[in-house]
Motif scaffolding. Structure first.
Motif, mmCIF file in Angstrom:
data_model
loop_
_atom_site.group_PDB
_atom_site.id
_atom_site.type_symbol
_atom_site.label_atom_id
_atom_site.label_comp_id
_atom_site.label_asym_id
_atom_site.label_seq_id
_atom_site.Cartn_x
_atom_site.Cartn_y
_atom_site.Cartn_z
ATOM 1 N N SER A 113 -1.471 34.108 89.527
ATOM 2 C CA SER A 113 -1.144 34.064 88.097
ATOM 3 C C SER A 113 -1.573 32.785 87.394
ATOM 4 O O SER A 113 -1.068 32.454 86.338
ATOM 5 C CB SER A 113 0.356 34.297 87.883
ATOM 6 N N THR B 292 -1.130 41.645 84.816
ATOM 7 C CA THR B 292 -1.349 40.246 85.168
ATOM 8 C C THR B 292 -0.479 39.344 84.317
ATOM 9 O O THR B 292 -0.127 39.690 83.210
ATOM 10 C CB THR B 292 -2.824 39.838 85.000
ATOM 11 N N ARG B 293 -0.148 38.182 84.839
ATOM 12 C CA ARG B 293 0.588 37.186 84.090
ATOM 13 C C ARG B 293 -0.191 35.868 84.071
ATOM 14 O O ARG B 293 0.346 34.830 83.817
ATOM 15 C CB ARG B 293 1.963 36.959 84.710
ATOM 16 N N ALA B 294 -1.461 35.932 84.395
ATOM 17 C CA ALA B 294 -2.284 34.718 84.424
ATOM 18 C C ALA B 294 -2.334 34.094 83.040
ATOM 19 O O ALA B 294 -2.404 34.771 82.040
ATOM 20 C CB ALA B 294 -3.692 35.046 84.905
#
Length: 193
Positions: free
Chosen positions: A134, A50-52
């Motif tokens: 994200s 994930t890049r959240a």
């Protein structure tokens, strides 16, 4: 006590109120914990990266130039049927209309949410946040003793979000020992809180 989950809105007159400071401090702890995460989609429990990011701002459609808390702002909170808070917004909104509109959008977007499990501020504590594209949209409301418990709570919370009743009015935060009251006797549709 409500028979179903509900979304309530809390409005703040200033950014020095205890509730907004507590909300901000908790979000910061979740953000620190995201460095060591295991991500799961809401629909499946399969790990994927994930890049959240958790940011102290409004959703992309209503983002303000500053990430500092405006003089009047608010958040939403998801309460279970027993009135226990299970999740809260990860955004600080400058208007009730933006907050309520974003909640209605999120209710329709539950299937697009990803759950990210995070380490808590002390050893053996875990939490979670949910994101879409994200961008983190909601966080847990407390810490859990096990990563699996955190994931189970997150999945249950997403189901509650989908069916939650959304209140029609924001409530001002009260000084300790006082009850919160609606801002107006009729629902406010103005831009401000």
């Amino acid at each position: 006590m409500s028979a179903s989950p509900c979304i309530v809105f809390s409005a703040f007159r200033t950014n020095s109120e205890p509730m907004i400071r507590a909300w901000s401090a908790f979000r910061q702890q979740v953000k620190v914990g995201e460095k060591t995460t295991a991500t799961n989609t809401a629909a499946q429990n399969t790990a994927e990266p994930t890049r959240a990011q958790l940011t102290l701002s409004e959703p992309p459609a209503t983002r303000t130039p500053s990430t500092a808390a405006p003089s009047q702002s608010g958040i939403w909170r998801l309460l279970a049927s027993n009135n226990r808070e299970v999740a809260r917004s990860s955004y600080l909104y400058t208007s009730f209309v933006a907050a309520r509109g974003h909640v209605l959008y999120l209710q329709q977007s539950v299937d697009d949410m990803q759950i990210t499990i995070v380490n808590g501020p002390t050893a053996g504590t875990h939490g979670w946040f949910a994101s879409i594209d994200s961008s983190a949209v909601m966080t847990c409301a407390r810490w859990y003793g096990a990563s699996a418990s955190s994931l189970e709570a997150a999945v249950t919370t997403l189901a509650a979000l989908r069916s939650a009743t959304v209140t029609d009015d924001p409530r001002r935060t009260a000084t300790p020992g006082q009850r919160n009251r609606p801002l107006t006797s009729t629902p406010s549709r103005s831009a401000a809180w």
